[in-house]
Every structure is written in C-alpha cells, then in structure tokens.
Design a protein around this motif. Structure first.
Motif, PDB file in Angstrom:
ATOM      1  N   ARG A 117      42.086   2.127 -11.385  1.00 33.12           N
ATOM      2  CA  ARG A 117      41.536   0.773 -11.420  1.00 33.12           C
ATOM      3  C   ARG A 117      40.172   0.702 -10.713  1.00 33.12           C
ATOM      4  N   HIS A 118      40.012   1.538  -9.678  1.00 25.93           N
ATOM      5  CA  HIS A 118      38.816   1.457  -8.851  1.00 25.93           C
ATOM      6  C   HIS A 118      37.797   2.557  -9.158  1.00 25.93           C
ATOM      7  N   TRP A 119      38.072   3.385 -10.169  1.00 24.03           N
ATOM      8  CA  TRP A 119      37.125   4.452 -10.497  1.00 24.03           C
ATOM      9  C   TRP A 119      35.837   3.864 -11.065  1.00 24.03           C
ATOM     10  N   ASP A 120      34.692   4.469 -10.693  1.00 25.17           N
ATOM     11  CA  ASP A 120      33.454   4.097 -11.367  1.00 25.17           C
ATOM     12  C   ASP A 120      33.210   5.083 -12.516  1.00 25.17           C
ATOM     13  N   GLU A 121      32.184   4.816 -13.306  1.00 24.23           N
ATOM     14  CA  GLU A 121      31.952   5.636 -14.503  1.00 24.23           C
ATOM     15  C   GLU A 121      31.703   7.099 -14.155  1.00 24.23           C
ATOM     16  N   ASN A 122      31.056   7.346 -12.981  1.00 20.66           N
ATOM     17  CA  ASN A 122      30.742   8.729 -12.600  1.00 20.66           C
ATOM     18  C   ASN A 122      31.991   9.556 -12.331  1.00 20.66           C
ATOM     19  N   ARG A 123      33.081   8.884 -11.930  1.00 20.24           N
ATOM     20  CA  ARG A 123      34.323   9.600 -11.623  1.00 20.24           C
ATOM     21  C   ARG A 123      34.860  10.307 -12.866  1.00 20.24           C
ATOM     22  N   PHE A 124      34.579   9.749 -14.046  1.00 17.62           N
ATOM     23  CA  PHE A 124      35.100  10.341 -15.281  1.00 17.62           C
ATOM     24  C   PHE A 124      34.354  11.609 -15.682  1.00 17.62           C
ATOM     25  N   ASP A 125      33.187  11.853 -15.045  1.00 19.56           N
ATOM     26  CA  ASP A 125      32.447  13.079 -15.350  1.00 19.56           C
ATOM     27  C   ASP A 125      33.145  14.320 -14.810  1.00 19.56           C
ATOM     28  N   GLY A 126      33.953  14.142 -13.756  1.00 17.46           N
ATOM     29  CA  GLY A 126      34.589  15.298 -13.108  1.00 17.46           C
ATOM     30  C   GLY A 126      36.069  15.416 -13.395  1.00 17.46           C
ATOM     31  N   LEU A 127      36.521  14.893 -14.536  1.00 11.94           N
ATOM     32  CA  LEU A 127      37.958  14.934 -14.849  1.00 11.94           C
ATOM     33  C   LEU A 127      38.423  16.372 -15.068  1.00 11.94           C
ATOM     34  N   SER A 128      39.558  16.715 -14.474  1.00 11.70           N
ATOM     35  CA  SER A 128      40.199  18.011 -14.760  1.00 11.70           C
ATOM     36  C   SER A 128      40.953  17.898 -16.074  1.00 11.70           C
ATOM     37  N   GLY A 129      41.387  19.058 -16.603  1.00 17.71           N
ATOM     38  CA  GLY A 129      42.171  19.040 -17.841  1.00 17.71           C
ATOM     39  C   GLY A 129      43.433  18.211 -17.696  1.00 17.71           C
ATOM     40  N   GLY A 130      44.086  18.312 -16.519  1.00 18.53           N
ATOM     41  CA  GLY A 130      45.311  17.551 -16.295  1.00 18.53           C
ATOM     42  C   GLY A 130      45.066  16.061 -16.240  1.00 18.53           C
ATOM     43  N   GLU A 131      43.947  15.658 -15.625  1.00 14.31           N
ATOM     44  CA  GLU A 131      43.637  14.230 -15.543  1.00 14.31           C
ATOM     45  C   GLU A 131      43.326  13.660 -16.922  1.00 14.31           C
ATOM     46  N   LYS A 132      42.624  14.427 -17.752  1.00 14.01           N
ATOM     47  CA  LYS A 132      42.367  13.983 -19.128  1.00 14.01           C
ATOM     48  C   LYS A 132      43.689  13.774 -19.878  1.00 14.01           C
ATOM     49  N   THR A 133      44.604  14.752 -19.723  1.00 13.56           N
ATOM     50  CA  THR A 133      45.890  14.649 -20.400  1.00 13.56           C
ATOM     51  C   THR A 133      46.664  13.426 -19.924  1.00 13.56           C
ATOM     52  N   LYS A 134      46.657  13.184 -18.609  1.00 12.25           N
ATOM     53  CA  LYS A 134      47.402  12.047 -18.065  1.00 12.25           C
ATOM     54  C   LYS A 134      46.846  10.717 -18.576  1.00 12.25           C
ATOM     55  N   LEU A 135      45.529  10.573 -18.609  1.00  9.96           N
ATOM     56  CA  LEU A 135      44.925   9.342 -19.126  1.00  9.96           C
ATOM     57  C   LEU A 135      45.284   9.143 -20.599  1.00  9.96           C
ATOM     58  N   ALA A 136      45.246  10.235 -21.379  1.00  8.72           N
ATOM     59  CA  ALA A 136      45.581  10.134 -22.798  1.00  8.72           C
ATOM     60  C   ALA A 136      47.050   9.753 -22.989  1.00  8.72           C
ATOM     61  N   ILE A 137      47.951  10.346 -22.190  1.00  8.12           N
ATOM     62  CA  ILE A 137      49.382  10.010 -22.285  1.00  8.12           C
ATOM     63  C   ILE A 137      49.606   8.547 -21.941  1.00  8.12           C
ATOM     64  N   ALA A 138      48.989   8.068 -20.853  1.00  8.69           N
ATOM     65  CA  ALA A 138      49.153   6.672 -20.451  1.00  8.69           C
ATOM     66  C   ALA A 138      48.646   5.730 -21.538  1.00  8.69           C
ATOM     67  N   ASP A 139      47.534   6.072 -22.147  1.00 12.65           N
ATOM     68  CA  ASP A 139      46.960   5.254 -23.210  1.00 12.65           C
ATOM     69  C   ASP A 139      47.912   5.166 -24.408  1.00 12.65           C
ATOM     70  N   ILE A 140      48.480   6.328 -24.797  1.00  9.51           N
ATOM     71  CA  ILE A 140      49.394   6.357 -25.946  1.00  9.51           C
ATOM     72  C   ILE A 140      50.661   5.567 -25.643  1.00  9.51           C
ATOM     73  N   TRP A 141      51.217   5.757 -24.440  1.00  9.28           N
ATOM     74  CA  TRP A 141      52.451   5.046 -24.068  1.00  9.28           C
ATOM     75  C   TRP A 141      52.227   3.532 -24.052  1.00  9.28           C
TER      76      TRP A 141
END
Length: 603
Positions: A117-141
């Motif tokens: 909720r509190h991430w700024d746009e720059n935080r998404f530049d450093g996403l790990s593979g696991g964090e990308k997967t988790k965001l995608a899973i949450a979005d789909i669910w």
C-alpha cells in the motif's frame, strides 16, 4: 459426479515445421485439481495458452460449458516486467482494472508483502522474481476466477508463499490446472495428472507420486508384453523359414522331368499339392506378422536420459570471496547492513532467505553487475566465475541455437561437444535450427546450461538453476553438481535441491547476512530445537495469548525459526509417499507449525 466444464477435441498446434500438439482430446470437470507434466518443450505452456485463449489452435476445438468463464492465468514469472506492475504503488486510490482493491492488499499481506500500500513507483524497479510472482497471484485471486491456470507458480516463492498457495488451493471452489516441476507441490495440490509427450496426452487418476508409480507399472507391463510378443514373432519367423525349406523342396520335386516322368505323375501331383499348402501356410504366417506389426504391442518409450558434465576446476588458492561490512539499499528499503563473511575454494553454499531479502542482489555484487553502498567485496583475481541468472530472456530471441553455439565457441571440437551435450539433455538436432525465441523456457535454460558447462570455471553461481527444468533434468543436474569439484553458490527455493548439494549456508535474516557452517538439514534441526524450547506447542488461541507481550523483533525471530522448521518438515515430506505412516506424522507436524505461525502473525 462433477459436470464437464471444458472439452478439448482433436486439438492441433504447430509452430512452423514443429508440431507441438497433435490431435489431443480430454475433458476438464468442475472442481478438478489437474497437474500438467511433461519434458521441457512438450507443449505444456502452449496448451495453457490455448485454454486461456491467448493462442488459437490450428485445428480442433476448445469448448467451455459455462458462459462467461473467468480464467485466471498466472504466467511464468519471467513473463512479468516492471511495467506489468506499474501503477500499483498508489494503492490508497482506485485500482483501475482490479475488482477489489482491499482484497488485493489483503492477499499481498498474506503472501508476505505487507507494505505494498505504501510502496512508491521506484520500489517496483527492484522487484525480485518471488515478489513479481506474489503480486501476480494476488491480482489473479482478487479477480475471483472460475478456473485457476498456474504456470510454475512456486518457481520463485518462499516458504510462506508456497504454504499460503497450498492452503488457498484447498479452499478454492473452482477448477485448478497447474504446470509445475515441484514434486511436493504437485502431490499436495493435484488429484489428476495429464502428461504431454510427443504431442499426445495421457491421463492418470492421481497426484504426481501416483502418476510416477502408475507410469512405471504401465511401462513394465508393456515391456513384458512386448518381450513376449517378440518371442512369438521369432517363433513365427522360424516356422516361416522351415515351411519355405519344405516348400522349395516340394516345388523342386514337382518340377522334375525325365524318362520316368509319366510314371512319376502321381508323385509330382503330391508335391504340387504339398507346395501349395506350404505356400498358403507361409502367407498366413506373414499376414500374422504384418498384423502384429500394425496392431501389436509397441516397444515402450524409455524416458530421455539427461547427462551433465563439468570440467575439473583448477585449484587456485584458498579464499575465493571475502565480504567486509557490506551495506546495500534501494531507496529507503535496506536489504542488508554490516554483513561480513568469506567463501573458501570448494565450499558449496546455499543462500537462504525470504523473497526480496537481497539474495540475487548479493550475487550481482559478486559478479560486478551491482555495487555496494558501503563495505567491501573482494573476489580472488585468480577465480574464474560463471553466473547462471534466473532470467532466460537475455539470449537473443532471433538467433538460432546453432548460431549461438558458433558465436560462443570458435573451434569445431567445442561446437561438436556442445551439440552432444544438448543431445544428452534431450534436445535433438531439430532444436539447433530453431530460433531461441521459439523454445520453451525449459529448453532455453538447458541451452544456457550447456553453454556454461563448456566454459572452464572454478566457481559456479547459480540463481534458481532448476526453474523451468523438467524433473529428469533436475535430478540429473543435482547429481552432476554433487560430482562437481569447484566452488558453488546457489539460490534455490527447491529445498530438496539445496539439501542435496550444499553443505554450508549464507542466511539472510533481519537485514544481515551470516554464514552457517552446516547444511540445510543440520541448520533446520538446530532451528527446530530452538523453536521447541522457545515456543511451546499450544493451540493457536493460546499461542496468540502467550505472544501478545512479544516485541516486534521477538515475533520476527520466532517467525524465522518457524519458517525454517517448516522448511525442514517440507523437505522430509518429499521423501515419503502419501499413505506412508511417516508421511502422516510429518503432515500433522506441518499443520501444527502452520497453526503456530498463524497465531504469531495474528498478534
């Protein structure tokens, strides 16, 4: 009896001259839990794309028996880029395109990303593979799908993410189709297995362990029938040879001429009749052989043998890597601070820690692709380092495999060795002429491995090396790395893989990196003992009451202890089949640990 949800009939799909799926047919029922398995390049992701509607078949049809069927499709993690998640930083407002913002934020929190909720746009530049997967899973669910189509969902997930996913799948009322090479995950998440092999599908009414056992049983049965049939064919062939001898003799006797020919008329007629009968029997037996060849039992196909080989590394000194008071941050996010350790020649070290803790960043610092904010990273100038990254998209997509080999290895001897290695890994000559962009992620991973293996290195840095590899390849890679005599640094969420090949650990915990002089099993045993002493095995409610007074740091430490204890139990579970008494004991222990962890999280 569940109603049929999706029907697949005579489905065909090719890419150029390469046929991926050849007239396959099967049904998917409501509420089914299906695992899709097969060798790399067999067509699993292609089939998933066809079911989702992202690809169109060349022939055949896919029919949904429910109108407006909502399919949530989790792509392989390498398909997600920074741009995929652009705009997710401003979570306090409306999330255009997402049905339930609060549900999405709740899910990311459960997956270990509590501050999205509190991430700024720059935080998404450093996403790990696991964090990308988790965001995608949450979005789909959050989209509340009728069907979940998950392509390698556990590739980059940490223990908390895998545990959450297994629990959610148990309570999910829709249909689940999973592509995965995670043996334990398939056993716990699926109840039917569909194997894709040479463009055809075979269904097995059970989880992965059942599929392997049933496939072995079917192979043994077919091989026995084939051997018996071969014996019968030899018997018929011997009879044909014998009949031909008799027939040839009868024809010779029937064709004799001479002075006594008139007197031999009866004898000649006898031999003519005998020759005719012999010829008919020969034709009958030849027809029988032809029928066996057409309709009989075929020799069962043996599974491809995958072999890896490594050059013997040179012995060049003792200390390979030395880190002194390392510090690294991305913006306000601190990965690690004041961390010191060293790596000696021949050590086999696994990097252990949750998604986003900085494991891949540390490897990039070691290989000079990233710099430290403070502290010093020293690498021996005599060390020859090979780095296998998670990303397989760094290969040139328009280049053919053979062109890549020729660019990387000037000598014909080396080129021949790479081609032989690819063949040993299950990639035949036809692969060499295909563009890299047309290969599956598993095939690209094998191509990268073959290129790496042929180069002489005494230090291997492997970031999720088993991602996208099929199960036979994983097992053979494990054995090859056990035989490797150089220095290894490995990031992997495959606990069985780390336990087999690593004898020491670099543990990422609470912003520091510490070296453990033991392997994963010994380390988790020690953590489990501490957890048993520090956290009494009580019910969830009691656990919540007893931990209310804990400080935030104490809770974090207890959660870390429980995570590692859960890791050990999951590793042990993989060694036993369902129905085994030990499996039931471990499964009960896992549930108890998970309940204690939830109790800590709720406080």
């Amino acid at each position: 009896m569940h109603m049929t949800l999706i029907s697949v009939r005579n489905l065909k799909k090719s890419f150029g001259d390469h046929t991926v799926l050849s007239g396959i047919s099967f049904d998917i029922a409501e509420g089914e839990r299906i695992g899709l398995v097969g060798m790399n390049g067999a067509g699993k992701t292609t089939l998933a794309n066809l079911l989702f509607g992202g690809l169109q078949p060349d022939d055949g049809m896919i029919r949904a028996h429910r109108p407006n069927l909502n399919i949530g499709y989790l792509l392989q993690s390498t398909s997600y880029t920074v741009h995929t998640f652009a705009g997710m930083g401003a979570m306090s407002g409306n999330r255009e395109g997402y049905s339930d913002t609060e549900r999405f934020l709740e899910l990311t929190s459960q997956l270990g990303l509590a501050k999205v909720r509190h991430w700024d746009e720059n935080r998404f530049d450093g996403l790990s593979g696991g964090e990308k997967t988790k965001l995608a899973i949450a979005d789909i669910w959050a989209s509340k799908p009728d069907v979940l189509l998950l392509d390698e969902p556990t590739n980059h997930l940490d223990l908390q993410g895998v545990e959450w996913l297994i629990d959610e799948l148990k309570s999910f009322e829709g249909t689940v189709i999973v592509i995965s090479h995670d043996r334990h995950f398939l056993d716990r998440a699926t109840k039917r297995t569909i194997e894709i092999d040479e463009g055809a599908v075979t269904s097995y009414p059970g989880n992965y362990t059942f599929y392997r056992e049933e496939k072995a049983r079917r192979y043994a049965s077919q091989l026995h029938q084939y051997i018996e049939q071969t014996k019968y064919e030899r018997k018929i062939q011997d009879e044909i040879a014998r009949l031909k001898q008799w027939s040839d003799k009868a024809h010779r006797e029937a064709g004799k001429v001479g002075k006594m020919a008139e007197m031999r008329a009866g004898v000649k007629e006898f031999y003519r009749s005998k020759a005719k009968k012999m010829d008919q029997q020969i034709k009958s037996r030849i027809h029988r052989l032809e029928k066996i060849d057409l309709e009989g039992v075929k020799k069962p196909k043996e599974e491809a043998e995958v072999r890896f080989g490594w050059d013997q590394p040179a012995k060049r000194g003792r200390r390979i890597v030395e880190a002194l008071q390392l510090h690294k941050s991305f913006g306000e996010r601190k990965l690690f601070d004041n961390s010191s350790f060293f790596v000696q020649r021949g050590e086999r070290i696994g990097l252990l820690g949750p998604n986003g803790c900085g494991k891949t960043t540390l490897l990039r610092i070691m290989t000079g692709q990233e710099t430290t904010d403070a502290g010093r990273m020293w690498i021996s100038p005599a060390a020859s380092i090979a780095y296998l990254t998670q990303d397989v998209s760094d290969l040139k997509p328009n280049q053919t495999v053979i062109a890549m080999i020729e660019d990387a290895f000037p000598s014909r001897e080396q080129q021949s060795a790479v081609r032989t290695m690819l063949a040993n890994m299950g990639l035949d000559e036809s692969i060499l002429r295909r563009s890299i962009g047309d290969l599956s992620l598993g095939e690209r991973t094998r191509v990268k491995l073959a290129r790496l293996i042929m180069q002489e290195h005494d230090v291997l840095i492997l970031d999720e090396p088993t991602n996208h590899l099929d199960l036979p390849s994983r097992e053979q890679l494990e054995q090859a790395l056990i035989d490797y005599d150089g220095t290894l640094l490995v990031v992997s969420h495959d606990r069985y893989f780390v336990e087999r090949i690593c004898d020491k650990l670099l543990v990422f915990n609470n912003g520091t990196i510490s070296k453990q002089e033991s392997g994963l099993k010994e380390y988790t045993d020690k953590i489990a003992q501490r957890a048993a002493e520090d956290v009494k095995p009580t019910a969830t409610a009691a656990c919540s009451t007893s931990t209310t007074a804990m400080s935030k740091e104490e809770r974090k430490e207890q959660l870390m202890l429980l995570d590692n204890q859960i890791a050990y139990v999951l590793g042990e579970l993989a060694k036993h089949a369902q129905g085994d008494g030990r499996y039931e004991e471990l499964d009960a222990e896992f549930r108890e640990l998970a309940a204690r962890k939830r109790g800590l999280q709720q406080t």
